[in-house]
Write a protein that holds these residues in place. Structure first.
Motif, PDB file in Angstrom:
ATOM      1  N   TYR A 117       2.931   3.018   8.561  1.00 19.37           N
ATOM      2  CA  TYR A 117       2.296   2.420   7.386  1.00 19.37           C
ATOM      3  C   TYR A 117       2.644   0.941   7.245  1.00 19.37           C
ATOM      4  O   TYR A 117       1.843   0.155   6.742  1.00 19.37           O
ATOM      5  CB  TYR A 117       2.684   3.168   6.110  1.00 19.37           C
ATOM      6  CG  TYR A 117       1.977   4.474   5.929  1.00 19.37           C
ATOM      7  CD1 TYR A 117       0.590   4.553   5.983  1.00 19.37           C
ATOM      8  CD2 TYR A 117       2.686   5.642   5.706  1.00 19.37           C
ATOM      9  CE1 TYR A 117      -0.058   5.763   5.822  1.00 19.37           C
ATOM     10  CE2 TYR A 117       2.041   6.850   5.533  1.00 19.37           C
ATOM     11  CZ  TYR A 117       0.675   6.899   5.590  1.00 19.37           C
ATOM     12  OH  TYR A 117       0.024   8.082   5.430  1.00 19.37           O
ATOM     13  N   LEU A 163       1.347   9.774  -0.308  1.00 19.67           N
ATOM     14  CA  LEU A 163      -0.012  10.184   0.052  1.00 19.67           C
ATOM     15  C   LEU A 163      -1.028   9.677  -0.969  1.00 19.67           C
ATOM     16  O   LEU A 163      -2.086   9.153  -0.604  1.00 19.67           O
ATOM     17  CB  LEU A 163      -0.082  11.706   0.163  1.00 19.67           C
ATOM     18  CG  LEU A 163      -1.435  12.301   0.551  1.00 19.67           C
ATOM     19  CD1 LEU A 163      -1.843  11.839   1.938  1.00 19.67           C
ATOM     20  CD2 LEU A 163      -1.378  13.809   0.485  1.00 19.67           C
ATOM     21  N   ILE A 164      -0.686   9.799  -2.245  1.00 17.44           N
ATOM     22  CA  ILE A 164      -1.583   9.286  -3.289  1.00 17.44           C
ATOM     23  C   ILE A 164      -1.712   7.769  -3.191  1.00 17.44           C
ATOM     24  O   ILE A 164      -2.812   7.211  -3.315  1.00 17.44           O
ATOM     25  CB  ILE A 164      -1.078   9.728  -4.673  1.00 17.44           C
ATOM     26  CG1 ILE A 164      -1.270  11.234  -4.818  1.00 17.44           C
ATOM     27  CG2 ILE A 164      -1.800   8.995  -5.795  1.00 17.44           C
ATOM     28  CD1 ILE A 164      -0.669  11.815  -6.059  1.00 17.44           C
ATOM     29  N   LYS A 208      -5.365  -2.855   6.784  1.00 16.34           N
ATOM     30  CA  LYS A 208      -6.763  -2.494   6.509  1.00 16.34           C
ATOM     31  C   LYS A 208      -7.672  -3.474   7.235  1.00 16.34           C
ATOM     32  O   LYS A 208      -7.588  -4.687   7.030  1.00 16.34           O
ATOM     33  CB  LYS A 208      -7.017  -2.506   5.008  1.00 16.34           C
ATOM     34  CG  LYS A 208      -8.359  -1.953   4.630  1.00 16.34           C
ATOM     35  CD  LYS A 208      -8.476  -1.834   3.134  1.00 16.34           C
ATOM     36  CE  LYS A 208      -9.847  -1.288   2.768  1.00 16.34           C
ATOM     37  NZ  LYS A 208      -9.989  -1.142   1.330  1.00 16.34           N
ATOM     38  N   THR A 232       2.919   2.266   0.243  1.00 18.17           N
ATOM     39  CA  THR A 232       2.918   3.596   0.854  1.00 18.17           C
ATOM     40  C   THR A 232       4.112   3.749   1.794  1.00 18.17           C
ATOM     41  O   THR A 232       4.780   4.780   1.802  1.00 18.17           O
ATOM     42  CB  THR A 232       1.609   3.822   1.622  1.00 18.17           C
ATOM     43  OG1 THR A 232       0.520   3.651   0.728  1.00 18.17           O
ATOM     44  CG2 THR A 232       1.549   5.188   2.234  1.00 18.17           C
ATOM     45  N   LEU A 252      -6.164   2.688   0.302  1.00 14.01           N
ATOM     46  CA  LEU A 252      -7.252   2.728   1.269  1.00 14.01           C
ATOM     47  C   LEU A 252      -8.541   2.184   0.658  1.00 14.01           C
ATOM     48  O   LEU A 252      -9.327   1.521   1.334  1.00 14.01           O
ATOM     49  CB  LEU A 252      -7.449   4.160   1.758  1.00 14.01           C
ATOM     50  CG  LEU A 252      -8.296   4.382   2.993  1.00 14.01           C
ATOM     51  CD1 LEU A 252      -7.735   3.625   4.174  1.00 14.01           C
ATOM     52  CD2 LEU A 252      -8.357   5.860   3.307  1.00 14.01           C
ATOM     53  N   PHE A 253      -8.725   2.456  -0.629  1.00 15.92           N
ATOM     54  CA  PHE A 253      -9.952   2.007  -1.288  1.00 15.92           C
ATOM     55  C   PHE A 253      -9.779   0.705  -2.062  1.00 15.92           C
ATOM     56  O   PHE A 253     -10.740  -0.016  -2.259  1.00 15.92           O
ATOM     57  CB  PHE A 253     -10.471   3.103  -2.221  1.00 15.92           C
ATOM     58  CG  PHE A 253     -10.914   4.332  -1.479  1.00 15.92           C
ATOM     59  CD1 PHE A 253     -12.064   4.307  -0.706  1.00 15.92           C
ATOM     60  CD2 PHE A 253     -10.164   5.496  -1.521  1.00 15.92           C
ATOM     61  CE1 PHE A 253     -12.475   5.427  -0.001  1.00 15.92           C
ATOM     62  CE2 PHE A 253     -10.564   6.619  -0.819  1.00 15.92           C
ATOM     63  CZ  PHE A 253     -11.717   6.589  -0.059  1.00 15.92           C
ATOM     64  N   LEU A 261      -3.454  10.268   8.255  1.00 11.25           N
ATOM     65  CA  LEU A 261      -3.611  11.183   7.123  1.00 11.25           C
ATOM     66  C   LEU A 261      -3.218  12.608   7.504  1.00 11.25           C
ATOM     67  O   LEU A 261      -2.508  13.295   6.751  1.00 11.25           O
ATOM     68  CB  LEU A 261      -5.048  11.146   6.609  1.00 11.25           C
ATOM     69  CG  LEU A 261      -5.361  12.022   5.406  1.00 11.25           C
ATOM     70  CD1 LEU A 261      -4.588  11.520   4.190  1.00 11.25           C
ATOM     71  CD2 LEU A 261      -6.841  12.041   5.129  1.00 11.25           C
ATOM     72  N   VAL A 272      -4.073   6.855  -0.276  1.00 11.64           N
ATOM     73  CA  VAL A 272      -5.492   7.037  -0.599  1.00 11.64           C
ATOM     74  C   VAL A 272      -5.955   5.947  -1.564  1.00 11.64           C
ATOM     75  O   VAL A 272      -7.038   5.378  -1.403  1.00 11.64           O
ATOM     76  CB  VAL A 272      -5.746   8.448  -1.182  1.00 11.64           C
ATOM     77  CG1 VAL A 272      -7.157   8.581  -1.708  1.00 11.64           C
ATOM     78  CG2 VAL A 272      -5.466   9.506  -0.130  1.00 11.64           C
TER      79      VAL A 272
END
Length: 155
Positions: free
Chosen positions: A148, A78-79, A153, A97, A85-86, A9, A82
Motif C-alpha cells: 500500500y 480495508l475501508i 493511484k 491504508t 480508491l474513489f 483487495l 476502498v
C-alpha cells in the motif's frame, strides 16, 4: 492496473479472514484431551466436552486485546482502501491504508509473541492451527502494508 488492485483487495480479504479465524478458533494450543484458545479452555472427559473461560491473567487479556485490535485495524484499513480508491487524487499513495495495515501487523505479531512466551508449556501441549494462522497473518499483513505504501493511484 485493475488486476493489481483486485489482487491487493483479494490479499487483504484473505488476511482479514485469517485474522478472524485465528482470533475466534478454539485451538491456540492442543494437548491430549485439552484445547485452549484465547477465550476458553475446553476438555474432553467422560464422553463430554466441557469448557471454562480462559484464565484471567494479564498476558492472555493482552493477547485478546491485541488480536482484536489487529482485526479492527485490518478492517479499518480495508475501508480506508476502498474510500481512498474513489476519493484519492490521481498519483496519490495509499499512506493512510498502509499505516492501518502495518499497525495490524504489529499488533498480531505482539500477540503471537506474548502467547509464545507466556503460554504454559508442560511438554504435552502443542501450538494449534489458530496460533499458526496468526503467525502466517503477520508477514502477509506486513507485506500488504508495504504494498500500500508503494501503490499509487494511476491517472
Amino acid at each position: 492496473m485493475l488486476l493489481i488492485l483486485l489482487g491487493v483487495l483479494i490479499m487483504h480479504l484473505i488476511i482479514l479472514i485469517l485474522l478472524i479465524v485465528s482470533t475466534a478458533a478454539s485451538t491456540w494450543s492442543v494437548g491430549g484431551d485439552t484445547s485452549t484458545d484465547l477465550w476458553y479452555s475446553c476438555m474432553t472427559s467422560n464422553g463430554g466436552y466441557h469448557c471454562k473461560p480462559a484464565s484471567s491473567e494479564d498476558w492472555i487479556q493482552a493477547v485478546q486485546a491485541l488480536m482484536i485490535l489487529s482485526l479492527l485495524f485490518c478492517f479499518f484499513s480495508l475501508i480506508a482502501f476502498v474510500f481512498q480508491l474513489f476519493k484519492l487524487v490521481k498519483g496519490g499513495r495509499f499512506f493512510f491504508t498502509a499505516i492501518f495495515q502495518i499497525l495490524a501487523s504489529v499488533f498480531v505479531m505482539c500477540a503471537a509473541i506474548i502467547y509464545t512466551v507466556m503460554s504454559p508449556n508442560d511438554g504435552a501441549t502443542q501450538f494449534g492451527y489458530a496460533y499458526v494462522l496468526a503467525w502466517v497473518a503477520f508477514p502477509l499483513t506486513l507485506i500488504s502494508g508495504l504494498i500500500y505504501i508503494v501503490l499509487r493511484k494511476k491517472e
